[in-house]
Design an enzyme around this catalytic site. Structure first.
Site, PDB file in Angstrom:
ATOM      1  N   ALA A 184      -4.272   7.271  -7.935  1.00  0.00           N
ATOM      2  CA  ALA A 184      -4.605   8.128  -6.792  1.00  0.00           C
ATOM      3  C   ALA A 184      -5.100   7.245  -5.651  1.00  0.00           C
ATOM      4  CB  ALA A 184      -5.686   9.120  -7.199  1.00  0.00           C
ATOM      5  N   GLY A 190      -3.750   7.422 -11.918  1.00  0.00           N
ATOM      6  CA  GLY A 190      -2.667   8.385 -11.700  1.00  0.00           C
ATOM      7  C   GLY A 190      -1.287   7.767 -11.887  1.00  0.00           C
ATOM      8  N   GLU A 243      -0.775   8.026 -15.448  1.00  0.00           N
ATOM      9  CA  GLU A 243      -0.580   9.448 -15.756  1.00  0.00           C
ATOM     10  C   GLU A 243       0.808   9.924 -15.311  1.00  0.00           C
ATOM     11  OE1 GLU A 243      -4.433  10.011 -13.876  1.00  0.00           O
ATOM     12  OE2 GLU A 243      -4.965  11.359 -15.524  1.00  0.00           O
ATOM     13  N   GLU A 269     -10.350   4.608 -14.040  1.00  0.00           N
ATOM     14  CA  GLU A 269     -11.164   5.554 -13.265  1.00  0.00           C
ATOM     15  C   GLU A 269     -12.650   5.442 -13.565  1.00  0.00           C
ATOM     16  OE1 GLU A 269      -8.298   6.256 -14.782  1.00  0.00           O
ATOM     17  OE2 GLU A 269      -7.163   7.818 -13.731  1.00  0.00           O
TER      18      GLU A 269
HETATM   19  N1  CO8 Z   1      -5.984   3.559  -3.717  1.00  0.00           N
HETATM   20  C1  CO8 Z   1      -5.939   3.066  -2.460  1.00  0.00           C
HETATM   21  N2  CO8 Z   1      -5.699   1.776  -2.175  1.00  0.00           N
HETATM   22  C2  CO8 Z   1      -5.498   0.937  -3.200  1.00  0.00           C
HETATM   23  C3  CO8 Z   1      -5.532   1.370  -4.551  1.00  0.00           C
HETATM   24  C4  CO8 Z   1      -5.763   2.759  -4.789  1.00  0.00           C
HETATM   25  N3  CO8 Z   1      -5.767   3.279  -6.022  1.00  0.00           N
HETATM   26  N4  CO8 Z   1      -5.321   0.310  -5.345  1.00  0.00           N
HETATM   27  C5  CO8 Z   1      -5.148  -0.760  -4.544  1.00  0.00           C
HETATM   28  N5  CO8 Z   1      -5.261  -0.388  -3.244  1.00  0.00           N
HETATM   29  C6  CO8 Z   1      -5.145  -1.234  -2.052  1.00  0.00           C
HETATM   30  C7  CO8 Z   1      -6.348  -2.144  -1.903  1.00  0.00           C
HETATM   31  O1  CO8 Z   1      -7.407  -1.453  -1.287  1.00  0.00           O
HETATM   32  C8  CO8 Z   1      -5.786  -3.241  -1.052  1.00  0.00           C
HETATM   33  O2  CO8 Z   1      -5.706  -2.782   0.282  1.00  0.00           O
HETATM   34  P1  CO8 Z   1      -6.239  -3.727   1.494  1.00  0.00           P
HETATM   35  O3  CO8 Z   1      -5.294  -4.914   1.476  1.00  0.00           O
HETATM   36  O4  CO8 Z   1      -6.106  -2.860   2.707  1.00  0.00           O
HETATM   37  O5  CO8 Z   1      -7.626  -4.099   1.144  1.00  0.00           O
HETATM   38  C9  CO8 Z   1      -4.334  -3.365  -1.547  1.00  0.00           C
HETATM   39  O6  CO8 Z   1      -4.055  -2.141  -2.239  1.00  0.00           O
HETATM   40  C10 CO8 Z   1      -4.137  -4.499  -2.549  1.00  0.00           C
HETATM   41  O7  CO8 Z   1      -5.123  -4.358  -3.562  1.00  0.00           O
HETATM   42  P2  CO8 Z   1      -6.092  -5.556  -4.022  1.00  0.00           P
HETATM   43  O8  CO8 Z   1      -6.360  -6.471  -2.882  1.00  0.00           O
HETATM   44  O9  CO8 Z   1      -7.268  -4.937  -4.687  1.00  0.00           O
HETATM   45  O10 CO8 Z   1      -5.148  -6.292  -5.076  1.00  0.00           O
HETATM   46  P3  CO8 Z   1      -5.587  -7.090  -6.372  1.00  0.00           P
HETATM   47  O11 CO8 Z   1      -4.348  -7.726  -6.896  1.00  0.00           O
HETATM   48  O12 CO8 Z   1      -6.749  -7.962  -6.090  1.00  0.00           O
HETATM   49  O13 CO8 Z   1      -6.105  -5.975  -7.412  1.00  0.00           O
HETATM   50  C11 CO8 Z   1      -5.950  -3.903  -8.608  1.00  0.00           C
HETATM   51  C12 CO8 Z   1      -5.198  -5.043  -7.899  1.00  0.00           C
HETATM   52  C13 CO8 Z   1      -6.622  -4.454  -9.856  1.00  0.00           C
HETATM   53  C14 CO8 Z   1      -4.915  -2.867  -9.019  1.00  0.00           C
HETATM   54  C15 CO8 Z   1      -7.022  -3.301  -7.662  1.00  0.00           C
HETATM   55  O14 CO8 Z   1      -6.400  -3.015  -6.414  1.00  0.00           O
HETATM   56  C16 CO8 Z   1      -7.628  -2.031  -8.159  1.00  0.00           C
HETATM   57  O15 CO8 Z   1      -8.497  -2.091  -9.025  1.00  0.00           O
HETATM   58  N6  CO8 Z   1      -7.199  -0.855  -7.621  1.00  0.00           N
HETATM   59  C17 CO8 Z   1      -7.756   0.408  -7.964  1.00  0.00           C
HETATM   60  C18 CO8 Z   1      -7.128   0.936  -9.240  1.00  0.00           C
HETATM   61  C19 CO8 Z   1      -7.776   2.251  -9.647  1.00  0.00           C
HETATM   62  O16 CO8 Z   1      -8.978   2.371  -9.780  1.00  0.00           O
HETATM   63  N7  CO8 Z   1      -6.926   3.303  -9.866  1.00  0.00           N
HETATM   64  C20 CO8 Z   1      -7.370   4.588 -10.262  1.00  0.00           C
HETATM   65  C21 CO8 Z   1      -7.614   5.464  -9.079  1.00  0.00           C
HETATM   66  S1  CO8 Z   1      -8.252   7.069  -9.516  1.00  0.00           S
HETATM   67  C22 CO8 Z   1      -6.891   7.891 -10.181  1.00  0.00           C
HETATM   68  O17 CO8 Z   1      -5.817   7.416 -10.165  1.00  0.00           O
HETATM   69  C23 CO8 Z   1      -6.966   9.238 -10.848  1.00  0.00           C
HETATM   70  C24 CO8 Z   1      -8.017  10.026 -10.259  1.00  0.00           C
HETATM   71  C25 CO8 Z   1      -7.872  11.436 -10.698  1.00  0.00           C
HETATM   72  C26 CO8 Z   1      -8.250  12.273  -9.549  1.00  0.00           C
HETATM   73  C27 CO8 Z   1      -8.266  13.674  -9.922  1.00  0.00           C
HETATM   74  C28 CO8 Z   1      -8.888  14.489  -8.792  1.00  0.00           C
HETATM   75  C29 CO8 Z   1     -10.368  14.257  -8.656  1.00  0.00           C
END
Ligand code: CO8
Length: 254
Positions: A64, A107, A110, A130
């Site tokens: 997400a 997500g 998922e 998450e």
């Molecule tokens: N959402 C938005 N932006 C993201 C996301 C994300 N999930 N993941 C990565 N990005 C963006 C980063 O912010 C970054 O953007 P910017 O260059 O502008 O700073 C760009 O993508 C590249 O990411 P990184 O620089 O962090 O790249 P790395 O190689 O260092 O790290 C990772 C990669 C490990 C994947 C890291 O980006 C990360 O941990 N991302 C988040 C992953 C995460 O937590 N996903 C789960 C999200 S919650 C979900 O999916 C379900 C929620 C259910 C909701 C139900 C309703 C309430």
């Protein structure tokens, strides 16, 4: 349509490529809306018999869009048009194949659980991180993961938040095959093209039948399966005739 690229690389196959590389294909509202719109088109189009979803080599989807998550209004976020997008994917009646390279997180993981067949590239990483941002897999993960990989593996993923690699994902049943990263999409398209040659009616019923196993008690689903078997179609007759005549069947979906 800026967040996805939709193409028809093989007869009967639609390919949806998630296209937000700068956000690692995070599932923004707009992106989910585009995926849902493409699936609605695929459902209505008799020519399309199978759909493949993929991302890019670095990321299938990092989940997400965290930047879209409101600080104060999670219920609204969870129930909004986002959910309509998910429901469209969940209810899509034709075969859905995922070609997963790189991150399939939150997500994104998922989303692979909503697909019928998952092909993983060697660099794929499946995870539910998450918990690290103070929530839990809320796009079906807490329910679909245990049905897919069992309780203790799910708990390991959900409570710990660390991803698993492609080989482990295959061993646990989250992916059916692991291939070289640069081959993932081609392999998924080959499978989709083979599926697309089958009877669309039989495909739809087979998918619905298998999914019943996760939703209904066994005695009910067995009796529904039997009722569905009694159904007759031109495709069924064509399949039998083609077998007897030693030729390739030509299915029309009737
Ligand atoms: N959402 C938005 N932006 C993201 C996301 C994300 N999930 N993941 C990565 N990005 C963006 C980063 O912010 C970054 O953007 P910017 O260059 O502008 O700073 C760009 O993508 C590249 O990411 P990184 O620089 O962090 O790249 P790395 O190689 O260092 O790290 C990772 C990669 C490990 C994947 C890291 O980006 C990360 O941990 N991302 C988040 C992953 C995460 O937590 N996903 C789960 C999200 S919650 C979900 O999916 C379900 C929620 C259910 C909701 C139900 C309703 C309430």
């Amino acid at each position: 349509m800026d967040n996805t690229i939709v193409s028809n690389p093989r007869p009967g196959v639609m390919l949806i490529t998630l296209n937000r590389p700068k956000s690692l294909n995070a599932l923004s509202r707009a992106l989910l809306g585009e995926v849902a719109a493409a699936l609605n088109r695929a459902e209505a189009d008799d020519v399309i018999r199978c759909v493949v979803i993929t991302g890019d080599e670095r990321s299938f989807s990092a989940g997400a869009d965290i930047k879209e998550m409101p600080e104060s209004d999670i219920p609204k976020f969870a129930e909004s048009e986002r959910l309509r997008g998910w429901k469209t994917i969940e209810r899509f009646p034709k075969p859905l194949v995922a070609a997963v390279n790189g991150y399939a997180l939150g997500g994104g993981c998922e989303l692979t659980l909503l697909c019928d067949i998952v092909i993983a590239g060697e660099n794929a990483r499946f995870g539910t991180p998450e918990i690290k941002i103070g929530i839990f897999p809320g796009d079906g993960g807490t329910q679909r993961l245990p049905r897919s990989i069992g309780k203790t593996r799910t708990m390991m993923m959900v409570l710990n938040g660390e991803p698993i690699d492609a080989r482990t994902a295959k061993e646990w049943g989250l992916a059916v095959e692991v291939v070289a990263t640069e081959r993932t999409v081609e392999r998924a398209l080959d499978i989709a093209a083979s599926i697309a040659e089958k009877s669309p009616l039989a495909l739809r019923m087979a998918k619905a039948d298998v999914l019943m196993a996760f939703e209904k008690p066994l005695d009910e689903s067995l009796s529904l399966e039997r009722k569905m078997l009694l159904w007759q179609s031109k495709d069924h007759r064509e399949g039998i005739a083609a077998f007897a005549e030693k030729r390739k069947p030509s299915f029309t979906g009737r």
